[in-house]
Design a protein around this motif. Structure first.
Motif, PDB file in Angstrom:
ATOM      1  N   THR A  37     -10.162   4.193   1.733  1.00  0.00           N
ATOM      2  CA  THR A  37     -10.227   5.430   2.503  1.00  0.00           C
ATOM      3  C   THR A  37     -10.979   5.165   3.795  1.00  0.00           C
ATOM      4  O   THR A  37     -12.111   4.684   3.769  1.00  0.00           O
ATOM      5  CB  THR A  37     -10.926   6.539   1.716  1.00  0.00           C
ATOM      6  N   ARG A  71       0.845  -1.192   0.000  1.00  0.00           N
ATOM      7  CA  ARG A  71       0.000   0.000   0.000  1.00  0.00           C
ATOM      8  C   ARG A  71       0.876   1.236   0.000  1.00  0.00           C
ATOM      9  O   ARG A  71       2.037   1.208   0.438  1.00  0.00           O
ATOM     10  CB  ARG A  71      -0.935   0.010   1.210  1.00  0.00           C
ATOM     11  N   GLN A 109      -8.255   2.014  -4.175  1.00  0.00           N
ATOM     12  CA  GLN A 109      -8.215   3.003  -3.100  1.00  0.00           C
ATOM     13  C   GLN A 109      -9.018   2.519  -1.899  1.00  0.00           C
ATOM     14  O   GLN A 109     -10.160   2.062  -2.040  1.00  0.00           O
ATOM     15  CB  GLN A 109      -8.779   4.333  -3.593  1.00  0.00           C
ATOM     16  N   VAL A 143      -3.634   3.601  -1.333  1.00  0.00           N
ATOM     17  CA  VAL A 143      -3.917   2.769  -2.502  1.00  0.00           C
ATOM     18  C   VAL A 143      -3.259   1.411  -2.246  1.00  0.00           C
ATOM     19  O   VAL A 143      -2.071   1.344  -1.922  1.00  0.00           O
ATOM     20  CB  VAL A 143      -3.364   3.388  -3.794  1.00  0.00           C
ATOM     21  N   THR A 176      -5.598   4.301   5.343  1.00  0.00           N
ATOM     22  CA  THR A 176      -5.957   4.932   4.079  1.00  0.00           C
ATOM     23  C   THR A 176      -4.770   4.920   3.121  1.00  0.00           C
ATOM     24  O   THR A 176      -3.679   5.391   3.459  1.00  0.00           O
ATOM     25  CB  THR A 176      -6.416   6.385   4.311  1.00  0.00           C
TER      26      THR A 176
END
Length: 125
Positions: free
Chosen positions: A122, A38, A120, A91, A89
């Motif tokens: 979030t 990530r 993504q 990608v 949070t």
């Protein structure tokens, strides 16, 4: 050709859950290490979890909250993310390599192995 396709990202409140999927083509799980990385804005690429030869690795930051699994029949790996925190949070990228996967300094996706397009995640507080 190797192709990795992620799905399952989205927005969730803190404490919520999400499950990411990565469906692989051109990859045999017996011959490849699979994993999740990530990258959050302004932060380097972080190794989250790997599955290789039946062994599963988790970064300390996600241990106890995230669970990796694989379905050989579907050629798919999963990342179950529970009790999500705002700091999760980022990608999220699925990756595969016949040479193994490890920590990476720099940007995601890296130049080694094969990578998906990213999804993504979030988490709001």
């Amino acid at each position: 050709a190797v192709q990795l396709v992620e799905s399952g990202g989205g927005s969730v409140q803190g404490g919520g859950d999400l499950r990411l999927s990565c469906t692989a083509s051109g990859v045999t799980f017996d011959d490849f290490s699979m994993g999740w990385y990530r990258q959050a804005p302004g932060i380097e690429c972080e190794l989250v979890s790997t599955i290789s030869g039946g062994q599963i690795y988790y970064a300390d930051s996600v241990k106890g909250r995230f669970t990796s699994s694989q379905d050989n029949a579907k050629n798919t790996i999963y990342l179950q993310m529970n009790n999500l925190k705002p700091e999760d949070t980022a990608v999220y990228y699925c990756a595969a390599s016949s040479w193994g996967l490890g920590p990476h300094v720099g940007e995601c996706p890296a130049s080694f192995g094969f990578w998906g397009q990213g999804t993504q995640v979030t988490v709001s507080s």
